[in-house]
Design an enzyme around this catalytic site. Sequence first.
Site, PDB file in Angstrom:
ATOM      1  N   HIS A  41     -30.742  34.402 -17.095  1.00  0.00           N
ATOM      2  CA  HIS A  41     -30.527  34.313 -18.330  1.00  0.00           C
ATOM      3  C   HIS A  41     -28.997  35.014 -18.639  1.00  0.00           C
ATOM      4  O   HIS A  41     -28.314  34.284 -19.163  1.00  0.00           O
ATOM      5  CB  HIS A  41     -31.345  34.714 -19.375  1.00  0.00           C
ATOM      6  N   GLN A  65     -43.500  22.688 -26.587  1.00  0.00           N
ATOM      7  CA  GLN A  65     -43.153  22.337 -25.107  1.00  0.00           C
ATOM      8  C   GLN A  65     -44.664  22.845 -24.229  1.00  0.00           C
ATOM      9  O   GLN A  65     -44.411  22.698 -23.014  1.00  0.00           O
ATOM     10  CB  GLN A  65     -42.003  22.856 -24.711  1.00  0.00           C
ATOM     11  N   LYS A 153     -32.036  25.613 -12.827  1.00  0.00           N
ATOM     12  CA  LYS A 153     -33.341  25.617 -12.233  1.00  0.00           C
ATOM     13  C   LYS A 153     -34.145  24.650 -12.702  1.00  0.00           C
ATOM     14  O   LYS A 153     -35.115  23.944 -11.893  1.00  0.00           O
ATOM     15  CB  LYS A 153     -33.860  27.048 -12.432  1.00  0.00           C
ATOM     16  N   GLN A 157     -34.665  19.254 -17.066  1.00  0.00           N
ATOM     17  CA  GLN A 157     -34.252  19.601 -18.267  1.00  0.00           C
ATOM     18  C   GLN A 157     -32.921  19.482 -18.810  1.00  0.00           C
ATOM     19  O   GLN A 157     -32.642  18.847 -19.691  1.00  0.00           O
ATOM     20  CB  GLN A 157     -34.924  20.914 -18.643  1.00  0.00           C
TER      21      GLN A 157
HETATM   22  O1  PAF Z   1     -35.464  26.502 -20.483  1.00  0.00           O
HETATM   23  C1  PAF Z   1     -36.029  27.298 -21.541  1.00  0.00           C
HETATM   24  O2  PAF Z   1     -36.117  28.329 -21.475  1.00  0.00           O
HETATM   25  C2  PAF Z   1     -36.552  26.227 -22.628  1.00  0.00           C
HETATM   26  O3  PAF Z   1     -36.966  25.050 -22.208  1.00  0.00           O
HETATM   27  C3  PAF Z   1     -35.452  26.046 -23.813  1.00  0.00           C
HETATM   28  C4  PAF Z   1     -34.264  25.152 -23.212  1.00  0.00           C
HETATM   29  C5  PAF Z   1     -34.832  27.170 -24.343  1.00  0.00           C
HETATM   30  C6  PAF Z   1     -36.162  25.080 -24.993  1.00  0.00           C
HETATM   31  O4  PAF Z   1     -37.188  25.902 -25.692  1.00  0.00           O
END
Ligand code: PAF
Length: 285
Positions: A41, A65, A153, A157
Amino acid sequence: MTTEIEIVRTVADLRARVAAWRALDETVAMVPTMGAIHEGHMSLVRKAKTLADRVVASIFVNPLQFGPSEDFEAYPRGEERDAELLAEAGAELLYAPNAREMYPDGFATTVHVSGLTEGLCGASRPDHFDGVATVVAKLLLQCGPDIAIFGEKDYQQLLIIKRLVQDLNIPVEIVGGAIVRESDGLALSSRNAYLSDAERAIAPLLRAAIHQAAQQIAGGGSAKAALESARASLEAAGFRVDYLEALDPQTLAPLPRSFSSARVLVAAFLGETRLIDNVPVPPPA
Ligand code: PAF
């Protein structure tokens, strides 16, 4: 010494802060996260810092999610430490809404991206990508950044989010950030914390197996044979493979007989922990 970061918890406060930067002609990048901040991050925040004047990070563990038997409750949380790490990487603002701010009573909208969401993680985690698409659409519309950065990673997404902003005309550039790995090759993930010592020792084989498959495919070997051999070595080491595929890197469609680029993607369980990873197939020498 701790670096300061301002924390806002409401859409109104987030918008006021971003509007103040806009009034000074400053550009804004957003790095959405679910917290449990690690070097992966932080590398996204550092990248954001090179692309915009101001960086907003968000932390929201998005209930939409997670499947009913997944780790929503257990997901690691620790805002104070997360805020320090985000500040250290260069974020000026942390948006950390609660679930009521994000999904007030009566909330009734789901964003669904078709096609890209159907295979890979979408096949084994039903509704996962609807939850991701819904919260990412909201975060982008709440903040209104020029750029938003997501890690490679979560490769599927990333492609889904690119499709989402294109289809909904959300005026933001989506940028991918390279995977950050431990020195033994394991991709950094908040879920690595769930691994026992014995599992942690085996975990780097995940990347080693897909790296080797990618090299074999790049060298002209059959993708089917390369993936079978990777699967066999993972299973022999104790992984339970969810999927292991070599696909088109833009569409995630199966590879045609002749192709110029590809991506090898894997999800596999070690005990209860589901790890994902992916690598590009290098272009032929
Ligand atoms: O990758 C993540 O941490 C999550 O899927 C995100 C993009 C912050 C959405 O909750």
